[in-house]
Scaffold this active site. Structure first.
Site, short mmCIF file in Angstrom:
data_model
loop_
_atom_site.label_atom_id
_atom_site.label_comp_id
_atom_site.label_asym_id
_atom_site.label_seq_id
_atom_site.Cartn_x
_atom_site.Cartn_y
_atom_site.Cartn_z
N CYS A 2 -12.64 0.23 -5.68
CA CYS A 2 -12.46 -0.31 -4.34
C CYS A 2 -11.65 -1.67 -4.56
O CYS A 2 -12.18 -2.75 -5.32
CB CYS A 2 -13.67 -0.88 -3.78
SG CYS A 2 -13.83 -1.69 -2.40
N GLU A 127 -8.07 2.48 0.80
CA GLU A 127 -7.85 3.28 -0.29
C GLU A 127 -6.48 3.90 -0.20
O GLU A 127 -5.87 4.24 1.02
CB GLU A 127 -8.77 4.45 -0.42
CG GLU A 127 -8.65 5.35 -1.69
CD GLU A 127 -8.68 4.53 -3.18
OE1 GLU A 127 -7.66 4.38 -3.56
OE2 GLU A 127 -9.67 4.08 -3.40
#
Length: 346
Positions: A2, A127
């Site tokens: 992340c 992402e």
């Protein structure tokens, strides 16, 4: 991993969105600690600060451990044992902590065994998918949102009916400068293998014995959040069982505008269509449209519903339509962009 998140709610709304029930069943909102340091953002990266939830007992020894506080901390854990005079001299990346090594790596083990567990708050996280052309396509990943809830009035109601925040499991620590000075609070986000629904974004090779740290460990629901935060009642070995992939997430492609960490507008999270010449570009007209979405607290004119951009999301590998809440996101952006005095029921 992340590497980028968004958390755009104002401080007061963030507090309302984190309402919970204490050990006695009473509904409460967490108190802010250092609220003045919190800065909403559509594009947060490591080394920036962000909001986390933690047990009040970490700050007040005689407090009920089920009580929660909101605190702004820096992303990228600095271990309490770090001896240098400048935390930026830390030689390794601690923005993410892999779940399979969190109880063995010295950077995290000590803090975790001391119960320094926190919940990192965000609208969602980004992402990037590697493209055959060599570029990367960003996606925004978040909890499913309920249209009925999002249609309700958000102001003047004790119960929060706005955006459901993504709640990610984290570890925090407190570092004190060797020469004295203010304590630095920092956190790391725990990561787990990517769930099957988002694994197509990652395409990471699994290394024997090491797994794939593909996405944040998401705590889905208040019971999971309670167990993770209440370190006095829930021991470490019990709490770590909560760390696992979840399928309860949705996603949509967003503009490469988000790639630049300096870009911090609703355009970062706005859904786009994938395909030739369909990606949102940072053109003057587009900036005007996004300026409308974000609005101005000085009282920008209210727009008609017919003025709204008609976004749709078209996914690579044709994921199920249920994996996007793009229309709800659009409504939320609209409400975020209107001055409070001009909000109206749909």
């Amino acid at each position: 991993m992340c590497g980028r998140t968004a958390c755009s709610l104002a401080a007061d709304n963030l507090r309302r969105a984190c309402a919970y029930r204490d050990r006695g069943g009473q509904r409460r909102q967490p108190d802010w600690v250092r609220q003045e340091r919190y800065q909403p953002s559509y594009n947060k990266g490591p080394q920036s600060s962000g909001p986390v939830l933690l047990s009040r007992r970490h700050l007040q020894q005689d407090a009920d451990s089920s009580e929660r506080v909101l605190m702004d901390m820096r992303w990228g854990l600095v271990p309490s044992w770090f001896k240098q005079d400048n935390p930026s001299k830390l030689q390794f990346n601690t923005s993410n902590c892999r779940s399979d090594t969190m109880l063995s790596k010295s950077s995290y083990k000590g803090a975790l065994l001391k119960g320094k567990r926190c919940v990192v708050l965000a609208d969602g996280f980004y992402e990037w998918q590697q493209q055959q052309s060599g570029g990367k396509q960003p996606y925004f990943i978040y909890f499913p949102q309920t249209k009925d809830t999002m249609d309700k009035e958000m102001e003047g109601d004790e119960e929060w009916k706005g955006w459901r925040l993504l709640t990610m499991a984290g570890i925090f620590d407190c570092w004190e400068p060797p020469g004295g000075g203010e304590t630095l609070y920092t956190y790391t986000i725990i990561t787990v293998d990517a769930s099957k629904d988002v694994s197509f974004i990652h395409h990471r090779q699994v290394r024997p014995g090491k797994g794939v740290a593909g996405m944040p460990a998401i705590l889905d629901g208040d019971e999971a959040i309670r167990k993770w935060l209440d370190f006095a009642e829930v021991p470490t070995q019990e709490a770590v069982k909560l760390i696992q992939p979840t399928e309860n997430i949705v996603f949509h492609p967003v503009s490469t505008f988000v790639n630049n960490i300096r870009n911090n507008t609703p355009e970062c999270v706005a859904p786009i269509e994938l395909g030739p010449k369909k990606e949102v570009q940072a053109t003057p007209s587009n900036k005007l449209m996004l300026g409308w979405l974000k609005g101005s607290q000085e009282g920008s004119p209210q727009k008609k519903e017919s003025d709204l951009p008609k976004w749709t999301s078209q996914f690579i590998h044709s994921p199920s339509p249920k994996k996007t809440s793009a229309n709800v996101l659009q409504q939320w952006l609209e409400k975020q962009g209107q001055p409070a005095a001009k909000k109206h029921k749909a």
